[in-house]
Design a protein around this motif. Structure first.
Motif: not given
Lengths: 119, 570
Positions: B501-504, B532-535
């Protein structure tokens, strides 16, 4: 024959000498009254006596029979076991690991000296 | 505040050191009970994973005299210091320096093995002894009955005898049994009285229980040599205190005869073995001397004892004080951690907010407040710049706005002016580019696959024309690197990392579909998000994983992807 028994084992033998041949269950019943041992404890000690050759167990009904008369038994010396179970407390086990050994006569005298001097 | 095991062990060790020093100076000057209480406090300190703030704490003093905050992240030893009441260790903004975290799982394994061995050792010894004690025989002589009758206790006491032990002992917490050696001389009434009274005091004080607790503490903190010191001294002091209590009960005249009884039992145990050992010699000598020096309890001794107890507790069992609040600490800490992660990731490329090296941030816990924003439960804090000498000294302590974060998800709000008007940070934030990226995202690779919590990447070598040596080695010419870089895929390897969750994710928003706040013409090229969904949506604008040629840059720690960064290849 020279058999050495501990106090708990002698207690079991006493029952056999008094009662004559009897079942392990009966011994356990009597000793439950006398010492508060549970059945398993008594069975454990009976097994130890069988190993030492003091008791014979025979069919039918696993009757226990004393192989030696009261007069031939000696109270066993306990030194070895004492070393093994460290006086029974876990902290002394560590003291043993750190080298707790018996005191020498010299040290005992020194301790008595301290008491005398401080009185 | 929750403390880590190392912090616990460290603050416990400081306390033990203090008690050991007091003990060395005053063992025969103060009631022995004082030391028992002190050891018990140290055990509570070692077991309770909370810090208790106090302004009298030695750690408060340390903090006043030396700025621990500044060194907190720098020196490894500082990591052992107990945390202050609520203010968190300021977090270095610069994520550039990767910590050697690979050693931690190994240490954890070693710790667990050690703790298991100690526990097994205690358990084996305990079970073995209990088996032997079980086959002891009850004592039913008149003296024993009489003594039991005159020493009633709520718990039923039993007296038994066994030929398996050499010295009297007591076992059992709830159904205590006094076990005497087979050879006990029941005719020596004085000796019997000493022995039974000694064991009775042990039972009345629940010493069997505290010894078990001490063993548990040692099992947990087995790696700490001072905890071993505590364990050994505590067990000695139990006996010393018991002796003292007995002499007070039976009168000062009993001192020498009691001491001689103890020596006599040692003598019986020893036989004539010519073995000597300093440890036990010191222990028994200390004990005999202590018995002989037992005095009446004076008012002065009581007052000094009370003063020592109170000051030791206030100074060593506590940690530095910080602002108090009735809000749950764990939530506050989670919120501060979240804000730090968010702002570190989202802002570290933004000019003006942070300088390039990364300036330490400090959350002002005194301003912590809980509030509701857009129907979400949030925590808010003032952000201050920590003292960062040399670089931006004038910024030190400056308030850098108030931030709030939702407890659920990644909704971050900012109130720059303190007017209680909160702007939500967009899920996807437009940021501008600084050339600092290479330090933060050192690994270059091409994404080859992705699941809910993993990322499969083909790691490649990224060479810029600054790296003359490597350029020469590979014989690269200017035509190989028209834009000043070359991607060498000769030694590429496929790796799979975790993502959390903390992956940017920081990527280039080529067509400005993602950035919501594109008012600033400079922003909007770069999009930073924790969502993450945006990435994933962004990646879908690229060809499939098999055909992907565009590299990304990764910040990976312990096989966990901290951040992904896209370089603006033209």
């Amino acid at each position: 024959m020279d058999i050495k028994l501990f106090d708990s084992e002698l207690k079991v033998m006493n029952v056999l000498w008094q009662e004559g041949d009897t079942t392990a269950k009966n011994i356990a019943g009597i000793l439950k009254e006398e010492t508060g041992w549970n059945v398993n404890t008594t069975y454990t000690i009976i097994k130890r006596c069988i190993k030492k050759g003091a008791i014979e167990r025979s069919e039918p009904n696993f009757i226990c029979h004393a192989l030696i008369p009261k007069e031939e038994v000696q109270q066993a010396e306990t030194d070895e076991l004492i070393n093994k179970i460290y006086d029974g407390s876990a902290d002394k086990l560590f003291a043993a690991l750190l080298g707790r050994k018996k005191l020498s006569a010299e040290q005992i005298n020194r301790l008595k000296q301290i008491v005398e001097n401080m009185e | 505040m929750i403390m880590s095991l190392l912090q616990l062990s460290f603050s416990g060790a400081v306390l033990i050191l203090a008690i050991t020093l007091i003990r060395a100076v005053a063992i025969n000057r103060l009631p022995k009970k004082v030391f028992l209480i002190l050891w018990e406090i140290s055990m509570i300190r070692l077991l309770l994973p909370f810090s208790i703030p106090s302004i009298f704490s030695v750690y408060s003093l340390l903090e006043r005299n030396a700025p621990i905050h500044d060194t907190f992240t720098g020196t490894p030893a500082a990591a052992f210091l107990p945390p202050t009441g609520q203010s968190p260790p300021p977090v270095e903004i610069s994520p550039a320096a990767p910590e050697p975290k690979h050693t931690i799982p190994l240490l954890l394994i070693v710790y667990c093995i050690g703790a298991f061995l100690i526990a097994a050792c205690f358990a084996a010894s305990y079970i073995r002894c209990r088996m032997e004690f079980r086959i002891s025989l009850p004592v039913s002589n008149e003296l024993a009955q009489e003594w039991l009758h005159s020493h009633p206790l709520r718990r039923p006491i039993e007296i038994r005898q066994s030929d398996q032990i050499a010295a009297p002992l007591t076992y059992g917490v709830f159904c205590p049994v006094i076990l005497l050696p087979w050879k006990t001389n029941w005719k020596n009434r004085e000796q019997i009285q000493y022995i039974l009274t000694h064991e009775y005091i042990h039972i009345r004080r629940w010493d069997a229980l505290t010894k078990l607790i001490a063993a548990a503490v040692l099992t947990i903190h087995w790696f700490n040599p001072l905890v071993w010191v505590m364990y050994i001294l505590f067990n000695r002091d139990i006996e010393l205190s018991c002796d003292e209590c007995l002499v007070r009960r039976l009168g000062p005249d009993s001192r020498s005869s009691y001491a001689l009884t103890l020596i006599g039992m040692e003598e019986e145990k020893s036989g004539l073995t010519p073995l000597c050992n300093n440890f036990s010699k010191n222990a028994i000598e200390e004990r005999i001397t202590a018995i002989m020096k037992t005095k009446k309890l004076t008012l002065a001794a009581s007052l000094i004892s009370a003063a020592i107890l109170i000051s030791v507790v206030l100074m060593f069992a506590t940690s530095a004080e910080a602002g108090s609040s009735d809000m749950p600490n764990s939530e506050i800490n989670t919120a501060m951690e979240k804000l730090t992660i968010y702002l570190t990731t989202i802002n570290h490329l933004r000019e003006g907010m942070m300088n390039e090296g990364g300036e330490p941030m400090e959350w002002d816990t005194e301003t912590a407040k809980k509030l509701e924003l857009d129907g979400r439960s949030c925590y808010a804090f003032d952000l201050r710049f920590a003292n960062d000498e040399g670089k931006n000294g004038q910024m030190a302590g400056r308030r850098a706005g108030t931030y709030a974060v939702s407890l659920e998800g990644w909704h971050v709000y900012n109130d720059m002016d303190g007017d209680n008007i909160w702007d939500e940070y967009p899920a996807c934030y437009g940021i501008s580019f600084t050339p600092d990226w290479a330090n933060t995202y050192p690994i270059c690779g091409i994404i080859r696959g992705m699941t809910e919590d993993t990322l499969t990447v083909e790691v490649v070598e990224f060479i810029t024309d600054d790296n003359a040596e490597r350029v020469k080695e590979l014989g690269l010419t200017e035509s190989d690197m028209p834009n000043g870089y070359h991607i060498n895929m000769d030694n590429s390897k496929l790796v799979t990392w975790q993502r959390t969750d903390q992956t940017s994710y920081i990527f280039i928003d080529w067509s400005r579909e993602f950035v919501e706040n594109a008012q600033d013409p400079d922003s909007g090229w770069y999009c930073a998000t924790m969502d993450r969904s945006i990435f994933e949506k962004y990646l879908s604008t690229y060809p499939s994983f098999d055909e992907m040629r565009m590299p990304f840059f990764f910040n990976v720690e312990d096989d966990v992807v901290k951040g992904i960064f896209e370089y603006p290849f033209m």
